[in-house]
Design a protein around this motif. Sequence first.
Motif, PDB file in Angstrom:
ATOM      1  N   ASP A  62     -24.458 -16.885  96.669  1.00  8.61           N
ATOM      2  CA  ASP A  62     -24.056 -16.881  95.255  1.00  8.61           C
ATOM      3  C   ASP A  62     -24.314 -18.227  94.579  1.00  8.61           C
ATOM      4  O   ASP A  62     -24.860 -18.284  93.482  1.00  8.61           O
ATOM      5  N   GLU A  63     -23.922 -19.300  95.211  1.00  9.14           N
ATOM      6  CA  GLU A  63     -24.001 -20.622  94.585  1.00  9.14           C
ATOM      7  C   GLU A  63     -25.415 -21.202  94.586  1.00  9.14           C
ATOM      8  O   GLU A  63     -25.807 -21.882  93.641  1.00  9.14           O
ATOM      9  N   SER A  64     -26.182 -20.949  95.632  1.00  6.31           N
ATOM     10  CA  SER A  64     -27.533 -21.537  95.690  1.00  6.31           C
ATOM     11  C   SER A  64     -28.416 -21.022  94.567  1.00  6.31           C
ATOM     12  O   SER A  64     -29.244 -21.759  94.031  1.00  6.31           O
ATOM     13  N   GLY A  65     -28.230 -19.776  94.172  1.00  9.25           N
ATOM     14  CA  GLY A  65     -28.993 -19.236  93.052  1.00  9.25           C
ATOM     15  C   GLY A  65     -28.704 -19.969  91.756  1.00  9.25           C
ATOM     16  O   GLY A  65     -29.597 -20.185  90.939  1.00  9.25           O
ATOM     17  N   LYS A  66     -27.456 -20.370  91.576  1.00 11.18           N
ATOM     18  CA  LYS A  66     -27.071 -21.119  90.375  1.00 11.18           C
ATOM     19  C   LYS A  66     -27.716 -22.508  90.353  1.00 11.18           C
ATOM     20  O   LYS A  66     -27.798 -23.132  89.300  1.00 11.18           O
ATOM     21  N   HIS A  67     -28.141 -22.983  91.499  1.00 11.21           N
ATOM     22  CA  HIS A  67     -28.770 -24.308  91.592  1.00 11.21           C
ATOM     23  C   HIS A  67     -30.298 -24.208  91.674  1.00 11.21           C
ATOM     24  O   HIS A  67     -30.964 -25.185  92.031  1.00 11.21           O
ATOM     25  N   GLY A  68     -30.832 -23.044  91.385  1.00  8.00           N
ATOM     26  CA  GLY A  68     -32.280 -22.900  91.275  1.00  8.00           C
ATOM     27  C   GLY A  68     -33.021 -22.546  92.555  1.00  8.00           C
ATOM     28  O   GLY A  68     -34.251 -22.590  92.585  1.00  8.00           O
ATOM     29  N   PHE A  69     -32.306 -22.148  93.593  1.00  9.99           N
ATOM     30  CA  PHE A  69     -32.998 -21.776  94.842  1.00  9.99           C
ATOM     31  C   PHE A  69     -33.388 -20.309  94.786  1.00  9.99           C
ATOM     32  O   PHE A  69     -32.559 -19.439  94.550  1.00  9.99           O
ATOM     33  N   TRP A  70     -34.686 -20.045  94.975  1.00  7.29           N
ATOM     34  CA  TRP A  70     -35.173 -18.677  94.917  1.00  7.29           C
ATOM     35  C   TRP A  70     -35.420 -18.091  96.297  1.00  7.29           C
ATOM     36  O   TRP A  70     -35.593 -16.888  96.431  1.00  7.29           O
ATOM     37  N   SER A  71     -35.400 -18.931  97.320  1.00 11.89           N
ATOM     38  CA  SER A  71     -35.633 -18.422  98.667  1.00 11.89           C
ATOM     39  C   SER A  71     -34.778 -19.198  99.662  1.00 11.89           C
ATOM     40  O   SER A  71     -34.807 -20.429  99.692  1.00 11.89           O
ATOM     41  N   LEU A  72     -34.017 -18.451 100.466  1.00 11.65           N
ATOM     42  CA  LEU A  72     -33.235 -19.048 101.545  1.00 11.65           C
ATOM     43  C   LEU A  72     -33.817 -18.533 102.856  1.00 11.65           C
ATOM     44  O   LEU A  72     -34.116 -17.350 102.992  1.00 11.65           O
ATOM     45  N   THR A  73     -33.968 -19.426 103.800  1.00 10.57           N
ATOM     46  CA  THR A  73     -34.547 -19.046 105.084  1.00 10.57           C
ATOM     47  C   THR A  73     -33.627 -19.498 106.213  1.00 10.57           C
ATOM     48  O   THR A  73     -32.880 -20.462 106.079  1.00 10.57           O
ATOM     49  N   SER A  74     -33.692 -18.748 107.304  1.00  7.03           N
ATOM     50  CA  SER A  74     -32.860 -19.063 108.458  1.00  7.03           C
ATOM     51  C   SER A  74     -33.630 -18.730 109.728  1.00  7.03           C
ATOM     52  O   SER A  74     -34.204 -17.641 109.841  1.00  7.03           O
ATOM     53  N   ASN A  75     -33.676 -19.666 110.646  1.00 11.18           N
ATOM     54  CA  ASN A  75     -34.313 -19.465 111.944  1.00 11.18           C
ATOM     55  C   ASN A  75     -33.204 -19.265 112.970  1.00 11.18           C
ATOM     56  O   ASN A  75     -32.409 -20.173 113.198  1.00 11.18           O
ATOM     57  N   ILE A  76     -33.160 -18.093 113.580  1.00  9.36           N
ATOM     58  CA  ILE A  76     -32.049 -17.727 114.454  1.00  9.36           C
ATOM     59  C   ILE A  76     -32.568 -17.387 115.847  1.00  9.36           C
ATOM     60  O   ILE A  76     -33.530 -16.614 115.978  1.00  9.36           O
ATOM     61  N   TYR A  77     -31.908 -17.932 116.864  1.00  5.03           N
ATOM     62  CA  TYR A  77     -32.253 -17.556 118.234  1.00  5.03           C
ATOM     63  C   TYR A  77     -32.164 -16.036 118.362  1.00  5.03           C
ATOM     64  O   TYR A  77     -31.200 -15.426 117.900  1.00  5.03           O
ATOM     65  N   ILE A  78     -33.135 -15.446 119.013  1.00  3.81           N
ATOM     66  CA  ILE A  78     -33.166 -13.994 119.160  1.00  3.81           C
ATOM     67  C   ILE A  78     -31.935 -13.484 119.908  1.00  3.81           C
ATOM     68  O   ILE A  78     -31.490 -12.363 119.712  1.00  3.81           O
ATOM     69  N   THR A  79     -31.348 -14.325 120.731  1.00  2.00           N
ATOM     70  CA  THR A  79     -30.164 -13.933 121.504  1.00  2.00           C
ATOM     71  C   THR A  79     -28.868 -14.019 120.690  1.00  2.00           C
ATOM     72  O   THR A  79     -27.832 -13.543 121.137  1.00  2.00           O
ATOM     73  N   ASN A  80     -28.924 -14.606 119.507  1.00  2.00           N
ATOM     74  CA  ASN A  80     -27.728 -14.761 118.678  1.00  2.00           C
ATOM     75  C   ASN A  80     -27.581 -13.521 117.782  1.00  2.00           C
ATOM     76  O   ASN A  80     -27.795 -13.565 116.579  1.00  2.00           O
ATOM     77  N   GLU A  81     -27.206 -12.420 118.412  1.00  2.38           N
ATOM     78  CA  GLU A  81     -27.145 -11.139 117.718  1.00  2.38           C
ATOM     79  C   GLU A  81     -26.135 -11.132 116.577  1.00  2.38           C
ATOM     80  O   GLU A  81     -26.362 -10.507 115.543  1.00  2.38           O
ATOM     81  N   ALA A  82     -25.015 -11.825 116.739  1.00  5.67           N
ATOM     82  CA  ALA A  82     -24.001 -11.850 115.684  1.00  5.67           C
ATOM     83  C   ALA A  82     -24.560 -12.483 114.413  1.00  5.67           C
ATOM     84  O   ALA A  82     -24.335 -11.977 113.307  1.00  5.67           O
ATOM     85  N   SER A  83     -25.297 -13.569 114.549  1.00  5.03           N
ATOM     86  CA  SER A  83     -25.878 -14.226 113.381  1.00  5.03           C
ATOM     87  C   SER A  83     -26.955 -13.352 112.746  1.00  5.03           C
ATOM     88  O   SER A  83     -27.050 -13.265 111.515  1.00  5.03           O
ATOM     89  N   CYS A  84     -27.757 -12.694 113.565  1.00  3.87           N
ATOM     90  CA  CYS A  84     -28.779 -11.789 113.022  1.00  3.87           C
ATOM     91  C   CYS A  84     -28.121 -10.666 112.226  1.00  3.87           C
ATOM     92  O   CYS A  84     -28.553 -10.364 111.103  1.00  3.87           O
ATOM     93  N   ARG A  85     -27.065 -10.054 112.767  1.00  3.16           N
ATOM     94  CA  ARG A  85     -26.361  -8.968 112.058  1.00  3.16           C
ATOM     95  C   ARG A  85     -25.751  -9.478 110.754  1.00  3.16           C
ATOM     96  O   ARG A  85     -25.799  -8.790 109.729  1.00  3.16           O
ATOM     97  N   LEU A  86     -25.169 -10.669 110.791  1.00  3.85           N
ATOM     98  CA  LEU A  86     -24.566 -11.240 109.588  1.00  3.85           C
ATOM     99  C   LEU A  86     -25.605 -11.409 108.491  1.00  3.85           C
ATOM    100  O   LEU A  86     -25.389 -11.000 107.341  1.00  3.85           O
TER     101      LEU A  86
END
Length: 163
Positions: free
Chosen positions: A103-127
């Motif tokens: 919500d907040e990053s869009g207000k600051h002009g960010f159009w793309s958020l990226t995240s690199n997640i370990y394939i084994t971190n299933e909880a973070s991938c689901r989130l």
Amino acid sequence: MIGLLREMTDFDTEKVLSILKEAIIEGNSTSRYVCPTKEEWEDSLIRECCYVYEENDEVLGFVVLHPFSKRPCYCGVAEISIYIASKARGRGVGKLLLQKEIDESGKHGFWSLTSNIYITNEASCRLHEALGFRKVGYRDRLMKTINGEWMSVVIYELRRHEE
């Protein structure tokens, strides 16, 4: 869950770094081998988009943005780091923090958020998927963890489309 979601301040840095240290020791959610110094950490952040979740004066999780690149054409692209203290996982803290960042990053002009997640971190991938991120890539055996194991990474992205 009774807590406070708020902007991160300089007074939170040591608490945030202790959560990051916990993740480094666990070895399944960060590519870092050592915790950065307070100065290194603070210099790496996009300061207007850093948030913590706090209960009883204890920081239990954080989400921050780091620049994707220093090149001007990528000024609206940022990489997310989100970490939750082990004792607070599974309680919805991550969802609150990640939604706040979206919500907040869009207000600051960010159009793309990226995240690199370990394939084994299933909880973070689901989130990330639950909050609208889509899988845009996979990098096989990209890095070695602090434990010396090869780790593959899933790349997630949330794009805001121009009107």
